[in-house]
Design a protein around this motif. Structure first.
Motif, PDB file in Angstrom:
ATOM      1  N   VAL A 197      -5.580  -9.257 -14.710  1.00 54.66           N
ATOM      2  CA  VAL A 197      -4.341  -8.346 -15.578  1.00 54.66           C
ATOM      3  C   VAL A 197      -3.458  -9.069 -16.269  1.00 54.66           C
ATOM      4  CG1 VAL A 197      -5.084  -6.351 -14.034  1.00 54.66           C
ATOM      5  CG2 VAL A 197      -3.145  -7.823 -13.432  1.00 54.66           C
ATOM      6  N   SER A 198      -3.482 -10.105 -16.446  1.00 58.63           N
ATOM      7  CA  SER A 198      -2.494 -11.143 -17.084  1.00 58.63           C
ATOM      8  C   SER A 198      -2.338 -10.571 -18.748  1.00 58.63           C
ATOM      9  CB  SER A 198      -2.702 -12.459 -17.018  1.00 58.63           C
ATOM     10  OG  SER A 198      -3.757 -12.796 -17.843  1.00 58.63           O
ATOM     11  N   ALA A 199      -3.294 -10.060 -19.423  1.00 54.58           N
ATOM     12  CA  ALA A 199      -3.088  -9.667 -20.763  1.00 54.58           C
ATOM     13  C   ALA A 199      -2.380  -8.209 -20.902  1.00 54.58           C
ATOM     14  CB  ALA A 199      -4.384  -9.497 -21.302  1.00 54.58           C
ATOM     15  N   LEU A 200      -2.495  -7.520 -19.686  1.00 55.70           N
ATOM     16  CA  LEU A 200      -1.676  -6.007 -19.830  1.00 55.70           C
ATOM     17  C   LEU A 200       0.018  -6.454 -19.940  1.00 55.70           C
ATOM     18  CD1 LEU A 200      -3.529  -4.396 -16.810  1.00 55.70           C
ATOM     19  CD2 LEU A 200      -3.883  -4.307 -19.227  1.00 55.70           C
ATOM     20  N   PRO A 201       0.339  -5.312 -20.628  1.00 55.34           N
ATOM     21  CA  PRO A 201       1.924  -5.457 -21.154  1.00 55.34           C
ATOM     22  C   PRO A 201       2.585  -5.584 -19.626  1.00 55.34           C
ATOM     23  CG  PRO A 201       0.734  -3.519 -22.208  1.00 55.34           C
ATOM     24  CD  PRO A 201      -0.166  -4.045 -21.217  1.00 55.34           C
ATOM     25  N   ASP A 202       3.802  -6.051 -19.821  1.00 52.37           N
ATOM     26  CA  ASP A 202       4.731  -6.268 -18.884  1.00 52.37           C
ATOM     27  C   ASP A 202       5.100  -4.860 -18.085  1.00 52.37           C
ATOM     28  OD1 ASP A 202       4.937  -8.754 -19.056  1.00 52.37           O
ATOM     29  OD2 ASP A 202       6.753  -8.935 -20.072  1.00 52.37           O
ATOM     30  N   GLY A 203       4.973  -4.862 -17.086  1.00 52.85           N
ATOM     31  CA  GLY A 203       5.419  -3.672 -16.157  1.00 52.85           C
ATOM     32  C   GLY A 203       4.333  -2.680 -16.092  1.00 52.85           C
ATOM     33  N   TRP A 204       3.206  -3.100 -16.570  1.00 53.19           N
ATOM     34  CA  TRP A 204       1.988  -1.880 -16.173  1.00 53.19           C
ATOM     35  C   TRP A 204       1.200  -2.720 -15.212  1.00 53.19           C
ATOM     36  CZ3 TRP A 204       0.905   2.630 -18.234  1.00 53.19           C
ATOM     37  CH2 TRP A 204       1.886   2.989 -19.236  1.00 53.19           C
ATOM     38  N   ARG A 205       0.427  -1.983 -14.305  1.00 45.37           N
ATOM     39  CA  ARG A 205      -0.488  -2.731 -13.134  1.00 45.37           C
ATOM     40  C   ARG A 205      -1.549  -1.636 -12.947  1.00 45.37           C
ATOM     41  NH1 ARG A 205       0.833   0.019  -8.204  1.00 45.37           N
ATOM     42  NH2 ARG A 205       2.558   1.430  -8.641  1.00 45.37           N
ATOM     43  N   LEU A 206      -2.456  -2.176 -12.285  1.00 43.57           N
ATOM     44  CA  LEU A 206      -3.726  -1.171 -11.766  1.00 43.57           C
ATOM     45  C   LEU A 206      -3.423  -0.620 -10.280  1.00 43.57           C
ATOM     46  CD1 LEU A 206      -6.915  -3.405 -12.746  1.00 43.57           C
ATOM     47  CD2 LEU A 206      -5.695  -1.599 -14.381  1.00 43.57           C
ATOM     48  N   ARG A 207      -3.788   0.451 -10.238  1.00 47.73           N
ATOM     49  CA  ARG A 207      -3.548   1.046  -8.924  1.00 47.73           C
ATOM     50  C   ARG A 207      -4.867   2.273  -8.882  1.00 47.73           C
ATOM     51  NH1 ARG A 207       0.894   5.516  -8.611  1.00 47.73           N
ATOM     52  NH2 ARG A 207      -0.165   6.216  -6.982  1.00 47.73           N
ATOM     53  N   LEU A 208      -5.249   2.218  -7.323  1.00 47.75           N
ATOM     54  CA  LEU A 208      -6.375   3.041  -7.312  1.00 47.75           C
ATOM     55  C   LEU A 208      -5.899   4.529  -6.625  1.00 47.75           C
ATOM     56  CD1 LEU A 208      -9.506   3.331  -6.668  1.00 47.75           C
ATOM     57  CD2 LEU A 208      -9.143   2.499  -4.282  1.00 47.75           C
ATOM     58  N   ARG A 209      -6.291   5.381  -7.629  1.00 47.96           N
ATOM     59  CA  ARG A 209      -5.956   6.847  -6.893  1.00 47.96           C
ATOM     60  C   ARG A 209      -7.194   7.691  -7.349  1.00 47.96           C
ATOM     61  NH1 ARG A 209      -0.382   9.303  -7.260  1.00 47.96           N
ATOM     62  NH2 ARG A 209      -0.869  11.639  -7.414  1.00 47.96           N
ATOM     63  N   ASN A 210      -7.405   8.527  -6.302  1.00 44.13           N
ATOM     64  CA  ASN A 210      -8.346   9.572  -6.437  1.00 44.13           C
ATOM     65  C   ASN A 210      -9.894   8.932  -6.462  1.00 44.13           C
ATOM     66  OD1 ASN A 210      -6.548  11.536  -5.662  1.00 44.13           O
ATOM     67  ND2 ASN A 210      -6.175  11.980  -7.537  1.00 44.13           N
ATOM     68  N   CYS A 239       2.466   2.436 -15.092  1.00 42.70           N
ATOM     69  CA  CYS A 239       3.547   1.856 -15.357  1.00 42.70           C
ATOM     70  C   CYS A 239       4.304   1.774 -13.880  1.00 42.70           C
ATOM     71  CB  CYS A 239       4.530   2.572 -16.223  1.00 42.70           C
ATOM     72  SG  CYS A 239       6.010   1.614 -16.886  1.00 42.70           S
ATOM     73  N   ARG A 240       4.961   0.516 -13.561  1.00 43.09           N
ATOM     74  CA  ARG A 240       5.515   0.357 -12.378  1.00 43.09           C
ATOM     75  C   ARG A 240       7.011   1.274 -12.378  1.00 43.09           C
ATOM     76  NH1 ARG A 240       4.199  -5.187 -12.906  1.00 43.09           N
ATOM     77  NH2 ARG A 240       3.207  -5.951 -11.230  1.00 43.09           N
ATOM     78  N   ARG A 241       6.810   2.104 -11.110  1.00 39.66           N
ATOM     79  CA  ARG A 241       8.114   3.023 -11.204  1.00 39.66           C
ATOM     80  C   ARG A 241       8.931   2.427  -9.974  1.00 39.66           C
ATOM     81  NH1 ARG A 241       4.227   6.612 -12.696  1.00 39.66           N
ATOM     82  NH2 ARG A 241       4.565   7.759 -14.678  1.00 39.66           N
ATOM     83  N   GLY A 242      10.138   3.046 -10.010  1.00 41.13           N
ATOM     84  CA  GLY A 242      11.096   2.732  -8.755  1.00 41.13           C
ATOM     85  C   GLY A 242      12.259   1.924  -9.287  1.00 41.13           C
ATOM     86  N   LEU A 243      13.133   1.841  -8.442  1.00 46.19           N
ATOM     87  CA  LEU A 243      14.512   1.086  -8.652  1.00 46.19           C
ATOM     88  C   LEU A 243      14.451  -0.069  -7.674  1.00 46.19           C
ATOM     89  CD1 LEU A 243      17.092   1.084 -10.044  1.00 46.19           C
ATOM     90  CD2 LEU A 243      18.083   2.303  -7.945  1.00 46.19           C
ATOM     91  N   ALA A 244      14.908  -1.276  -8.522  1.00 41.91           N
ATOM     92  CA  ALA A 244      14.733  -2.635  -7.541  1.00 41.91           C
ATOM     93  C   ALA A 244      16.451  -2.788  -7.785  1.00 41.91           C
ATOM     94  CB  ALA A 244      14.244  -3.651  -8.492  1.00 41.91           C
TER      95      ALA A 244
END
Length: 140
Positions: free
Chosen positions: A111-124, A131-136
């Protein structure tokens, strides 16, 4: 038992099916929808996916997707995911990019070619681009 020859492709356009076992090798990019159209490419059972898949996304949250046969096992460790136009990604939406349909996926795609802040997740049961969410908070 004779091993099936790899299926080498430069691009695949439109929704459709890649059949036969062996290796699907992308020497350039696989564009499931072709020409900017959103589409779904269905892979037959027991195909090793190698190469880059360039996904088109649309403003309404739709995206190209790779779908897998229910009874198959797929090695996706050689798969590299990219987005054709990252500016179209809406951080409030999740884009379905891999549809396992109950198939077994081995390894993890690059997933290195995906834009910064985006990731894969399994849902349903669907692998989504989100997009990553949350506060660091960094405490010193």
């Amino acid at each position: 038992m004779r091993r099936a020859a790899p299926q080498t492709v430069k691009t695949l356009s439109g929704a459709g099916t890649v059949s036969g076992s062996g290796t699907l090798t992308a020497t350039a990019g696989i564009f499931p929808g072709g020409s900017g159209a959103i589409g779904e490419l269905t892979l037959a059972a027991d195909v090793k996916v190698v190469g880059e898949v360039v996904l088109d996304v649309s403003a309404d949250g739709m995206s190209d997707a790779l779908a897998f046969a229910v009874d198959g096992t797929y090695d996706v460790s050689g798969l590299r995911l990219a987005v054709a136009d990252p500016a179209k990604l809406d951080p409030t939406k999740r884009y379905a990019v891999l549809r396992p349909n109950g198939a077994t996926l081995l390894g993890e795609p690059d997933v290195s070619a995906l834009p910064d802040g985006w990731r894969l997740r399994l849902r349903n049961g669907v692998v989504q681009l989100a997009c990553r969410r949350g506060l660091a908070i960094l405490l010193r």
